[in-house]
Structures are given as C-alpha cells and as structure tokens.
Design a protein around this motif. Sequence first.
Motif, PDB file in Angstrom:
ATOM      1  N   ASN A  78       0.809  -1.218   0.000  1.00 29.25           N
ATOM      2  CA  ASN A  78       0.000   0.000   0.000  1.00 29.25           C
ATOM      3  C   ASN A  78       0.844   1.271   0.000  1.00 29.25           C
ATOM      4  O   ASN A  78       0.509   2.243  -0.669  1.00 29.25           O
ATOM      5  N   HIS A  79       1.974   1.264   0.734  1.00 30.07           N
ATOM      6  CA  HIS A  79       2.801   2.468   0.768  1.00 30.07           C
ATOM      7  C   HIS A  79       3.463   2.711  -0.587  1.00 30.07           C
ATOM      8  O   HIS A  79       3.687   3.853  -0.981  1.00 30.07           O
ATOM      9  N   ASP A  80       3.775   1.638  -1.341  1.00 34.38           N
ATOM     10  CA  ASP A  80       4.323   1.794  -2.684  1.00 34.38           C
ATOM     11  C   ASP A  80       3.294   2.422  -3.618  1.00 34.38           C
ATOM     12  O   ASP A  80       3.623   3.257  -4.463  1.00 34.38           O
ATOM     13  N   LYS A  81       2.028   2.017  -3.463  1.00 37.45           N
ATOM     14  CA  LYS A  81       0.966   2.569  -4.305  1.00 37.45           C
ATOM     15  C   LYS A  81       0.770   4.048  -4.016  1.00 37.45           C
ATOM     16  O   LYS A  81       0.577   4.853  -4.925  1.00 37.45           O
ATOM     17  N   ARG A  82       0.839   4.429  -2.735  1.00 40.56           N
ATOM     18  CA  ARG A  82       0.706   5.843  -2.375  1.00 40.56           C
ATOM     19  C   ARG A  82       1.857   6.655  -2.957  1.00 40.56           C
ATOM     20  O   ARG A  82       1.676   7.778  -3.428  1.00 40.56           O
ATOM     21  N   ALA A 140       1.655   9.749  -5.532  1.00 42.52           N
ATOM     22  CA  ALA A 140       2.270  11.041  -5.234  1.00 42.52           C
ATOM     23  C   ALA A 140       3.181  11.477  -6.383  1.00 42.52           C
ATOM     24  O   ALA A 140       3.163  12.654  -6.784  1.00 42.52           O
ATOM     25  N   LYS A 141       3.953  10.563  -6.953  1.00 42.87           N
ATOM     26  CA  LYS A 141       4.827  10.899  -8.084  1.00 42.87           C
ATOM     27  C   LYS A 141       4.003  11.311  -9.297  1.00 42.87           C
ATOM     28  O   LYS A 141       4.345  12.278  -9.988  1.00 42.87           O
ATOM     29  N   ARG A 142       2.926  10.592  -9.561  1.00 44.37           N
ATOM     30  CA  ARG A 142       2.070  10.908 -10.706  1.00 44.37           C
ATOM     31  C   ARG A 142       1.454  12.300 -10.536  1.00 44.37           C
ATOM     32  O   ARG A 142       1.435  13.094 -11.476  1.00 44.37           O
ATOM     33  N   ASP A 143       0.964  12.599  -9.314  1.00 47.13           N
ATOM     34  CA  ASP A 143       0.380  13.920  -9.051  1.00 47.13           C
ATOM     35  C   ASP A 143       1.411  15.033  -9.194  1.00 47.13           C
ATOM     36  O   ASP A 143       1.118  16.089  -9.762  1.00 47.13           O
ATOM     37  N   TRP A 144       2.625  14.789  -8.705  1.00 49.03           N
ATOM     38  CA  TRP A 144       3.688  15.794  -8.797  1.00 49.03           C
ATOM     39  C   TRP A 144       4.057  16.047 -10.260  1.00 49.03           C
ATOM     40  O   TRP A 144       4.240  17.187 -10.670  1.00 49.03           O
ATOM     41  N   ASN A 145       4.125  14.977 -11.063  1.00 49.54           N
ATOM     42  CA  ASN A 145       4.449  15.153 -12.483  1.00 49.54           C
ATOM     43  C   ASN A 145       3.359  15.939 -13.207  1.00 49.54           C
ATOM     44  O   ASN A 145       3.660  16.781 -14.058  1.00 49.54           O
TER      45      ASN A 145
END
Length: 156
Positions: free
Chosen positions: A133-137, A141-146
């Motif tokens: 689950n922490h990997d998915k979060r 977060a990376k997708r949102d930042w990009n």
Amino acid sequence: MATKSDPNYKIIAENRRARFDYFIESDLEVGIVLTGSEVKSLRTGQSNIAESYASVEQGELWLINGYIAAYKQAGVFGHEERRKRKLLVSRKELARLWQAVGREGMTLVPLVMYFNDRGMVKLKIGVAKGKKNHDKRETDAKRDWNRQKQRLLKQG
C-alpha cells in the motif's frame, strides 16, 4: 511493438490496473491458443483481461480467468467464456518464467491483448512483483507531482 500506421495492429484488451498494483520487472510476447468463435468475438472487441493471470502448470503456460464474450452467431459451436487458455512460449522462456514464479515469488500478469501486424492474437505478459500500500501511495504522489509540474511548465 508494431507502428500505429499498421492497419492490422489493434489493441483488444488492456490491463491498466497492472502497472498500479505491480512492479513490472520484464515483459514477454506470447501466442494464445483460441477457437474460431473466440477470434470472431475478439474482432468485435469483447474481452477483458483485468482479473486474469498466467500460471505455469504441468510444464505449460496457461491464461486463467481471461474473459472472451460468447459469439452469438456461433450457436451451439461457441466457446466457454472463462476457460483456461494455453499460452505459446519457447521452452527456454517457460523455464525462466517458472523459475521467476517459483523461486523469486513473482507473478505473471497479462498486460495487453492485441492483434499483431499479421493479424494474429498475441498477449503481452509481465513478470511482476506485487506492490504494498505504501508503494501505491508513493506512485500516486509521483504521478500527481508530475501532473502539477507539467501544468506549471505550461503556464510559465
């Protein structure tokens, strides 16, 4: 992969959730054994590989729980919608996949089902490791930042 200008190349089904749920280590193009009514149904685009997986059983590679809709014109000569389908792969690749699943704890996940440039049905499977689950979060977060970074660059 074939180019987009190729008239025979067509994506039938895609497992978009796989890249969210798994780390894809490598991928492999395999053939699939189908009946005539299954191919006719795939030409109309009625299939789903989202809940399916691949498994090495008795020295052969199988697609389990892949859905191909029934072809109505086939009548009584149709096919079972969620039957196990044999995947075609070389012995060397089969041994590599068996080792990855057995020893390394990997999973074989179907990524894309498509018609190749010769009009044959192919399946791309990925050798994957499950995400926590922490990997998915972290991926979210990376997708949102990009996305945010692209918006800022577009404005500026």
